[in-house]
Design a protein around this motif. Structure first.
Motif, PDB file in Angstrom:
ATOM      1  N   PHE A  20      48.606  33.687  41.514  1.00 21.49           N
ATOM      2  CA  PHE A  20      47.839  34.877  41.162  1.00 21.49           C
ATOM      3  C   PHE A  20      48.039  35.171  39.681  1.00 21.49           C
ATOM      4  CE2 PHE A  20      46.516  39.231  40.953  1.00 21.49           C
ATOM      5  CZ  PHE A  20      45.642  39.424  42.027  1.00 21.49           C
ATOM      6  N   GLY A  21      46.956  35.160  38.909  1.00 23.92           N
ATOM      7  CA  GLY A  21      47.046  35.441  37.479  1.00 23.92           C
ATOM      8  C   GLY A  21      47.019  36.931  37.189  1.00 23.92           C
ATOM      9  N   LEU A  22      47.842  37.368  36.258  1.00 21.89           N
ATOM     10  CA  LEU A  22      47.958  38.797  35.953  1.00 21.89           C
ATOM     11  C   LEU A  22      47.297  39.216  34.642  1.00 21.89           C
ATOM     12  CD1 LEU A  22      51.637  39.309  37.157  1.00 21.89           C
ATOM     13  CD2 LEU A  22      49.549  40.102  38.277  1.00 21.89           C
ATOM     14  N   TRP A  23      46.608  38.281  33.976  1.00 20.25           N
ATOM     15  CA  TRP A  23      45.883  38.636  32.756  1.00 20.25           C
ATOM     16  C   TRP A  23      44.781  39.649  33.101  1.00 20.25           C
ATOM     17  CZ3 TRP A  23      41.119  35.938  30.534  1.00 20.25           C
ATOM     18  CH2 TRP A  23      40.801  36.469  29.272  1.00 20.25           C
ATOM     19  N   VAL A  32      48.235  45.936  43.234  1.00 22.65           N
ATOM     20  CA  VAL A  32      47.569  44.632  43.251  1.00 22.65           C
ATOM     21  C   VAL A  32      48.567  43.525  43.584  1.00 22.65           C
ATOM     22  CG1 VAL A  32      46.435  42.898  41.810  1.00 22.65           C
ATOM     23  CG2 VAL A  32      45.697  45.282  41.691  1.00 22.65           C
ATOM     24  N   VAL A  33      49.726  43.567  42.925  1.00 25.10           N
ATOM     25  CA  VAL A  33      50.754  42.547  43.177  1.00 25.10           C
ATOM     26  C   VAL A  33      51.299  42.656  44.601  1.00 25.10           C
ATOM     27  CG1 VAL A  33      53.094  41.802  42.526  1.00 25.10           C
ATOM     28  CG2 VAL A  33      51.385  42.299  40.748  1.00 25.10           C
ATOM     29  N   GLY A  40      49.714  36.632  51.034  1.00 27.20           N
ATOM     30  CA  GLY A  40      50.275  35.284  51.082  1.00 27.20           C
ATOM     31  C   GLY A  40      50.560  34.631  49.751  1.00 27.20           C
ATOM     32  N   TYR A  41      50.283  35.312  48.646  1.00 22.15           N
ATOM     33  CA  TYR A  41      50.575  34.743  47.327  1.00 22.15           C
ATOM     34  C   TYR A  41      52.075  34.785  47.057  1.00 22.15           C
ATOM     35  CZ  TYR A  41      45.622  34.773  46.067  1.00 22.15           C
ATOM     36  OH  TYR A  41      44.266  34.537  46.020  1.00 22.15           O
ATOM     37  N   ALA A  56      53.993  45.216  37.316  1.00 13.27           N
ATOM     38  CA  ALA A  56      54.002  44.065  38.226  1.00 13.27           C
ATOM     39  C   ALA A  56      55.341  43.974  38.947  1.00 13.27           C
ATOM     40  CB  ALA A  56      53.725  42.778  37.450  1.00 13.27           C
ATOM     41  N   GLY A  57      56.413  44.248  38.215  1.00 11.02           N
ATOM     42  CA  GLY A  57      57.747  44.229  38.806  1.00 11.02           C
ATOM     43  C   GLY A  57      57.905  45.253  39.914  1.00 11.02           C
ATOM     44  N   LYS A  58      57.237  46.406  39.761  1.00 11.69           N
ATOM     45  CA  LYS A  58      57.300  47.432  40.801  1.00 11.69           C
ATOM     46  C   LYS A  58      56.661  46.925  42.091  1.00 11.69           C
ATOM     47  CE  LYS A  58      57.281  51.413  37.646  1.00 11.69           C
ATOM     48  NZ  LYS A  58      56.486  52.588  37.176  1.00 11.69           N
TER      49      LYS A  58
END
Length: 320
Positions: A20-23, A32-33, A40-41, A56-58
């Protein structure tokens, strides 16, 4: 849940073939993450430059805390931005990025671009982008060898399980391999049917370096940025060759484009925020293209690069 195959790297580590790209994931990043993990990612591709590592870390922490996944089941990726290439700056920024993510180590840490720029303190500008505080693009004197030696130190410290390079072309990769004590585990570059980069892929794989494609949908990600090169280009989603193959397999054009890469052992990291597209991207692994179909898609190559710094900066001819 789709079973995502894993790719074994040259150091023995394994990472998923599809991630999964986070750009440009700047809204509701934690959700989202978190939802992508639930879908399943297990591979998440981030970077200092994306400006969303803390959020994203959260999302990762929430999924781990709820028992959906264990840390060791995830592949968390980040990158060294251009303004931190001097040897004394690499370890501090890696530790800062790990703190934002809430992690003790990255599974993969890339050199984002093969260009060193003047240092900008993240306290003054985050993400710092390409320009200094005066709005100018100023190169520093750090060499790739200096930076790579510092990257090797990061690996020695256990701050990154695998170190890698992004946006490197053949000659530069060849030079790096001459002095590297730790060989890069991956090469991440722009790859889609309009920029197939077949020879670069063949060379990297011959050297035992796993290739990771970004911008697998070609102009799609750049249309949002209103770049002329992307808006004036026929979308791959609507290309008759891709469409005919998709119809034959009962799949979407996006799934065909992803499978074109993964079937050749090239990792892909598509971004999606809609729940149906998140699942569709995973399901791109559930069918196979024929050798002839792979050739038909590769034949669409135009050597058309969308992520080219001179187009948006006017300088830094990295791919000249």
């Amino acid at each position: 849940m789709v079973n995502v195959p894993k790719v074994k790297l040259n150091n023995g580590n394994e990472i998923p073939l599809l991630g999964f790209g986070l750009w440009k994931v700047t809204e509701n990043t934690a959700d989202v993450v978190y939802n992508a993990i639930k879908a399943g990612y297990r591979l998440f591709d981030g970077a200092f430059d994306y400006g969303n590592e803390k959020e994203a870390g959260k999302g990762v922490k929430r999924a781990i805390d709820e028992g959906i996944v264990k840390r060791e089941e995830l592949t968390i990726v980040s990158k060294l931005w251009n303004t931190f290439h001097e040897k004394e700056r690499v370890e501090p920024i890696v530790r800062q990025q790990l703190e934002w993510w809430g992690l003790e180590y990255f599974d993969v840490f890339y050199v984002h671009f093969p260009v060193a720029l003047q240092y900008v303190d993240p306290k003054d500008s985050y993400p710092s982008g390409w320009q200094n505080l005066e709005g100018k693009v100023v190169q520093s004197k750090a060499t790739i060898q200096e930076t790579w030696t510092a990257m090797e130190h990061i690996a020695d410290l256990g701050l990154a399980k695998s170190i890698a390079v992004s946006n490197f072309q053949g000659a530069l990769l060849m030079d790096l391999l001459r002095y590297a004590r730790i060989r890069p585990a991956l090469l991440q570059v722009e790859i889609h049917p309009y920029l197939a980069q077949t020879e670069l892929v063949e060379y990297a794989q011959l050297e035992g370096i796993t290739v990771n494609a970004y911008s697998s949908f070609g102009p799609q990600s750049f249309i949002e940025l209103k770049w002329d090169k992307a808006t004036e280009c026929p979308p791959l989603f609507q290309h008759p060759v891709v469409g005919a193959i998709a119809e034959k397999h009962g799949k979407t054009a996006a799934q065909v484009l992803l499978r074109w890469s993964t079937q050749r052992n090239i990792i892909v990291i598509p971004k999606a925020t809609r729940a149906d597209l998140v699942l569709q991207n995973l399901e791109s692994l559930t069918f196979d293209l024929s050798p002839e179909e792979l050739k038909q898609i590769t034949a669409l190559n135009r050597n058309l690069r969308f992520n080219n710094p001179p187009d948006y900066l006017g300088v830094l001819h990295i791919f000249a």
